[in-house]
Design an enzyme around this catalytic site. Sequence first.
Site, short mmCIF file in Angstrom:
data_model
loop_
_atom_site.label_atom_id
_atom_site.label_comp_id
_atom_site.label_asym_id
_atom_site.label_seq_id
_atom_site.Cartn_x
_atom_site.Cartn_y
_atom_site.Cartn_z
N HIS A 110 0.84 -1.20 0.00
CA HIS A 110 0.00 0.00 0.00
C HIS A 110 0.87 1.25 0.00
O HIS A 110 0.63 2.19 -0.76
CB HIS A 110 -0.93 0.00 1.22
CG HIS A 110 -1.93 1.12 1.21
ND1 HIS A 110 -1.78 2.25 1.96
CD2 HIS A 110 -3.10 1.26 0.52
CE1 HIS A 110 -2.82 3.05 1.75
NE2 HIS A 110 -3.61 2.48 0.88
N HIS A 125 -4.77 6.57 -5.21
CA HIS A 125 -5.80 7.35 -4.52
C HIS A 125 -6.13 8.58 -5.37
O HIS A 125 -5.37 8.98 -6.23
CB HIS A 125 -5.32 7.78 -3.13
CG HIS A 125 -4.95 6.64 -2.25
ND1 HIS A 125 -3.67 6.14 -2.18
CD2 HIS A 125 -5.70 5.89 -1.41
CE1 HIS A 125 -3.64 5.12 -1.33
NE2 HIS A 125 -4.86 4.94 -0.86
N HIS A 134 -7.51 -1.48 -4.78
CA HIS A 134 -7.69 -1.95 -3.41
C HIS A 134 -8.44 -3.28 -3.35
O HIS A 134 -8.20 -4.09 -2.45
CB HIS A 134 -8.41 -0.90 -2.57
CG HIS A 134 -7.54 0.26 -2.17
ND1 HIS A 134 -7.34 1.36 -2.98
CD2 HIS A 134 -6.79 0.47 -1.04
CE1 HIS A 134 -6.51 2.20 -2.36
NE2 HIS A 134 -6.16 1.68 -1.20
N HIS A 256 -14.21 7.53 3.74
CA HIS A 256 -12.98 6.74 3.72
C HIS A 256 -11.82 7.45 4.40
O HIS A 256 -11.19 6.91 5.33
CB HIS A 256 -12.61 6.38 2.28
CG HIS A 256 -11.20 5.90 2.12
ND1 HIS A 256 -10.16 6.74 1.71
CD2 HIS A 256 -10.61 4.70 2.34
CE1 HIS A 256 -9.03 6.07 1.68
NE2 HIS A 256 -9.27 4.83 2.04
N HIS A 260 -9.98 6.74 8.24
CA HIS A 260 -8.54 6.53 8.39
C HIS A 260 -7.98 7.40 9.50
O HIS A 260 -7.30 6.92 10.42
CB HIS A 260 -7.82 6.87 7.07
CG HIS A 260 -7.56 5.70 6.19
ND1 HIS A 260 -6.57 4.78 6.43
CD2 HIS A 260 -8.16 5.29 5.05
CE1 HIS A 260 -6.56 3.86 5.48
NE2 HIS A 260 -7.53 4.15 4.62
N PHE A 277 -1.16 7.28 4.90
CA PHE A 277 -1.21 6.15 3.98
C PHE A 277 0.05 5.29 3.99
O PHE A 277 0.00 4.11 3.69
CB PHE A 277 -1.51 6.64 2.56
CG PHE A 277 -2.93 7.09 2.38
CD1 PHE A 277 -3.93 6.67 3.24
CD2 PHE A 277 -3.28 7.95 1.34
CE1 PHE A 277 -5.24 7.08 3.07
CE2 PHE A 277 -4.59 8.37 1.17
CZ PHE A 277 -5.57 7.94 2.04
N HIS A 290 -11.04 -1.41 4.50
CA HIS A 290 -11.12 -1.41 3.04
C HIS A 290 -12.01 -2.52 2.50
O HIS A 290 -12.50 -2.40 1.36
CB HIS A 290 -9.72 -1.46 2.43
CG HIS A 290 -9.21 -0.09 2.11
ND1 HIS A 290 -9.54 0.57 0.96
CD2 HIS A 290 -8.46 0.77 2.84
CE1 HIS A 290 -9.00 1.76 0.96
NE2 HIS A 290 -8.33 1.92 2.10
#
Length: 514
Positions: A110, A125, A134, A256, A260, A277, A290
């Site tokens: 990731h 992203h 994803h 989303h 996070h 991230f 996810h």
Amino acid sequence: MACMLHAGVMGHCEALTKVDASFCDPKNNNECKNLGSQGGKCAASCCLPYRPGTKIVDFKRPSRSSPLRVRPAAHLVDPEHLAKYKKAIELMKALPADDPRNFIQQANVHCVHCDSIPDHDIQVHQNWFFYPWHRWYLYFNERILGKLIGDDTFTLPFWNWDSLEGMMLPSIYADPSSPLYDNLRDAKHQPPFLVDFDFNGTDPGFTNAQQIDHNLKIMYRQFFSNGKKPMLFLGSAYVAGDKPNPGGGSVENMPHNNVHTWTGDRTRPNFEDMGTFYSAGRDPIFFAHHANIDRMWSLWKKLSRKHRDFNDSNWLKTSFLFYDENADLVRVTVKDCLKTRWLGYKYQDVKIPWVKARPTPKLTKARKAASRSVKPTAEAKFPVTLESPVSATLKRPKVGRSRKEKEEEEEVLIVEGIEFDRDHFIKFDVIVNATEGDGITPGDSEFAGSFVNAPHRHRHLKEENKGKTRLCLGITDLLEDIGGEDDDGVLVTIVPKAGKGKVSVGGLRIDFSK
């Protein structure tokens, strides 16, 4: 564009050229061993181990004769499934450090795809690859876990944060003695504290009933009002040669990104682990989060026949590379993952309480009427740095459209030329025909949406880590709800909530998406 994302012709990767920037020789890997230990600054990229001579194979779909594996809601996981899950994570963490299936190496998959490689812009992203990439990432991670415990039917759970029962951090991840636990989480957000889909970095102090109402209305808005067209829900097109971050889809942006940051440790410089991230994959709950995002893609197509994927070959033919459960490199394409059943799994059926939670207008009829002639005390001059709320009036190109015209084209408010410091948590809200003083919340129709940036502080050391993107908000439903569909113009107010002074806006305009 590095080949692991896409390269060359039509955004399609035909070969692993130049070994690929995202892979490296583990003997020469100067990767930070404790990413984030220096305020989030890392002296090298989080590249993945590459073994010279590794053969790349093309993905083959599972046999249709096999029963579909069922991913369960995390709060409904039974003891047997939980025991397998914990064992699988233990074994993944125990793999050699240079094994691509190792827990940290899986997290690096990731990291390496959110712009972590010097001289390469690899980004999954804020563009139309967010959902398919994803989905593949979770698929292979799940297959590796199943292989480690010898259970081909194993599935990852999904964090059902969009339901009343799942709207908190699942208890299976909150046990400090469990391999599913991560100590870099917000200490104030342990269960039964409710998730805030509108998280600004501080807790708002709403009652549980108010928080639930706001969360459900955010889900409705992002799924339906702000997600009527593929570009609005899935994200903007991103092909070879383009600059990264052309614009994310509605749910990617919110909730989303908010979930996070809400989950990560607010005492850390970058809200590690989940809140930034590069380190998000180091928290096992990332995959449950996810999995629910992946479920959103399936629900989006299921709940409306008008919701359809892109049919653009640049998107469909784009390929990615992943290590599978046997540590082999596998080439996959977007077109092979459009349906979960093609990959052999589905999601447990749970209630969807937000389907009928359409936001409601806050302002009175008198205030609405007044808003049509409201002019901001100081009309914003773009570009503008967001230190405080700014307002501007926009003329609408089309007024009084028929129902058929509205179905064919969605009226879209575009906040363009958003330039921001990627090292920081950034959030600003956009409200229509109202001002900050009106006290508009996410549960109100006047609330059009938010821009949210989760920190990306891990690649650049000396130079500024700047990002540039746009925010697209569907406003057809909004204007209907507030009685403004026949007005010649709209008043748009941008309210900075986090990262004040770290973000600027280039302009506003209204367009139409077919």
